[in-house]
Design an enzyme around this catalytic site. Structure first.
Site, PDB file in Angstrom:
ATOM      1  N   GLU A 172       0.821  -1.231   0.000  1.00 25.00           N
ATOM      2  CA  GLU A 172       0.000   0.000   0.000  1.00 25.00           C
ATOM      3  C   GLU A 172       0.848   1.271   0.000  1.00 25.00           C
ATOM      4  OE1 GLU A 172      -2.938  -0.150   3.118  1.00 25.00           O
ATOM      5  OE2 GLU A 172      -4.046  -1.782   2.149  1.00 25.00           O
ATOM      6  N   GLU A 291      -5.586  -8.354  -0.403  1.00 29.21           N
ATOM      7  CA  GLU A 291      -6.326  -8.028   0.822  1.00 29.21           C
ATOM      8  C   GLU A 291      -7.777  -7.784   0.456  1.00 29.21           C
ATOM      9  OE1 GLU A 291      -4.914  -5.086   3.619  1.00 29.21           O
ATOM     10  OE2 GLU A 291      -2.815  -5.555   3.187  1.00 29.21           O
ATOM     11  N   GLN A 352      -8.018 -11.087   7.505  1.00 34.25           N
ATOM     12  CA  GLN A 352      -6.895 -11.995   7.590  1.00 34.25           C
ATOM     13  C   GLN A 352      -7.401 -13.390   7.932  1.00 34.25           C
ATOM     14  OE1 GLN A 352      -3.620 -10.315   9.869  1.00 34.25           O
ATOM     15  NE2 GLN A 352      -3.921  -8.311   8.945  1.00 34.25           N
TER      16      GLN A 352
END
Length: 502
Positions: A172, A291, A352
């Protein structure tokens, strides 16, 4: 309400890369400490890893796990996690305002991956560090021996290299919140030079460059274009991230958000094609959606720690979303989208895996259990491997506040590796069943071998320590396969998996 579809053996989208069902573990909250690692737990093995968590993850058959971050990696010194544990330093993690003991590092994580039957997807720090630390990490992990870093690995107890194939070039980096944030040109040059160095070591490695953190970033999609112009020749994937929220408590709007996901994927796929054409390249680059998940339930409770109000705690409860039945539908819709975009999305990681916005929850010293979203992830990972079918669907639609033409029935189909077919279907209608008929063309001699359904009269129902199975699949009923047509009723707000075989 009626919906129809056609599934033809020859009408396909792409072979699905099994890594589309990957996951993510970051040194964040209780993902590692008391998540996968708790030496004093009754089920812990000799390495301190929780056996109950290992069992739940082995059920999922996770093909790859991204590690160690995430925002955490952008100020992480990988060398802190090697050597005798008593000699490892405690560091302050600036990303999540916590302290890191470094009891778990690359050796412990690699052993854990082997125990659950998954591959490693490792990230290098391109925030506070750069090319030199990255190439040393790759050498430590992958070189057989006879060099400084590989011999140090052997000295630390790992004789053979781990031969990790998949590497992320930072995390990111478009985000101002990121330690060592860079603009697109600055990051693109650093990523390109780092990739060149890694390829000088081993040209067969697969490299992931950072795309936009989400589609609302002010630099999106210029970021992708600039970064790819610097890195196109030396990387294989560009990463995308997206999280889904229902702050307004409007289910119809919430379940329409996959239209935003589809547009995000399609836009970046278009940017990839633009850069490919501009560079007159024959090479293809794909998307690593490394993600994704629902994330909003825990936002308020996390503020105290993230704002530094609790000092620097070690492994506090952070980002511990407690998922409800409504989230089952959302996760099913997201995975269906990845299946239908499997021609461009080759890797995806639910973020996660344990405790931190995760399908698995644990209690320190206590049990581990499946959150509601465990199940659609489980069904897709176990039974969604093969080739995505290009369905022709006709279905009534509704308009959300953001998107028009949202289908009440969302359906994905996979021609499986054992020559069966798996259908994943989500009904978005609040109070009316959708009767779905699918013409199965080119699949003679099939029968229904499994039918699983998830439906609940309370969208807010959750699984907890004391009530672990309040939201769970049950055997479906009423599906029929006759004369080459599969017929099934999709109850309001429901998820279903139907497997056909011989």
């Amino acid at each position: 309400m009626k919906a129809t579809a056609t599934a033809h053996r020859e009408f396909t989208i792409s072979k699905i890369d099994k890594r589309i069902y990957g996951a993510f573990l970051e040194h964040l909250g209780r993902a590692i400490y008391s998540g996968i690692y708790e030496p004093d737990h009754p089920t812990a093995d000799t390495d301190g890893m929780r056996g109950d968590v290992v069992d739940l993850i082995k059920e999922l058959d996770v093909p790859v796990v991204r590690y160690p971050g995430g925002n955490f990696v952008s100020a992480y010194n990988w060398e802190d996690g090697i050597g005798p544990k008593q000699d490892r330093p405690v560091r302050l993690d600036l990303a999540w305002h916590t302290s890191e003991s470094n009891e778990v590092g690359i050796h412990e994580f690699a052993d854990w991956c082997k125990s659950v039957g998954t591959e490693m997807m490792l990230a290098v720090n391109l925030g506070s560090r750069g090319l030199d630390a990255a190439r040393n990490f790759v050498e430590y992990v992958n070189h057989p021996g006879g060099s400084y870093w590989s011999d140090l690995r052997r000295q630390n107890g790992q004789e053979e290299p781990w031969n990790v194939k998949l590497w992320c070039l930072g995390n990111e980096m478009d985000g101002p919140w990121q330690i060592g944030h860079k603009d697109a040109a600055e990051y693109g040059r650093l990523a390109a030079e780092t990739a060149k160095a890694i390829r000088a070591f081993d040209s067969s490695l697969e490299l992931v460059v950072c795309g936009s953190s989400h589609s609302g970033m002010p630099t999106y999609p210029d970021w992708e274009a600039t970064v790819l112009e610097h890195t196109y020749d030396v990387v294989d994937y560009i990463s995308l991230h997206m999280y889904f929220a229902n702050h307004e408590k409007k289910t119809g709007n919430y379940l329409a958000l996959t239209h935003k996901l589809e547009t995000y994927i399609d836009t970046v796929a278009g940017v990839i094609q633009f850069v490919k054409a501009k560079r007159r390249s024959d090479k293809d680059i794909y998307i690593s959606f490394d993600e994704w998940n629902v994330w909003y339930h825990s936002n308020q409770q996390d503020r105290q720690i993230l704002n530094g109000g609790d000092g620097w705690p070690h492994a506090p409860a952070l980002l511990e979303d407690i998922y409800n039945f409504e989230d089952v539908l959302q996760v099913g819709l997201i995975i269906n989208t990845f299946i239908r975009r499997s021609n461009v999305v080759k890797i995806a990681c639910i973020a996660q895996l344990v405790n931190v916005i995760a399908p698995i929850m644990t209690e320190r010293g206590g049990p581990a259990w499946r959150q509601t979203i465990y199940y659609p992830y489980y069904f897709a990972s176990r039974f969604g491997r093969g080739t995505a079918l290009d369905l022709a669907i006709s279905c009534p639609t509704y308009d959300s506040e953001q998107y028009a033409g949202v289908a009440y029935a969302d359906v994905a189909a996979v021609h499986t590796e054992d020559d069966g077919v798996t259908i994943f279907a989500v009904c978005r209608h609040p109070d009316e069943a959708v009767d779905l008929d699918i013409d199965m063309i080119g699949f003679p001699g099939m029968r229904i071998i499994d039918h699983q359904m998830m439906v609940h009269d309370d969208l807010q129902a959750t699984n907890t320590r004391d009530h672990q199975d309040d939201v769970a699949p049950k055997q479906g009923a009423g599906a029929k396969l006759a004369d080459g047509k599969l017929s099934v009723s999709l109850p309001p707000y429901s998820y279903q998996m139907i497997r056909l075989g011989r």
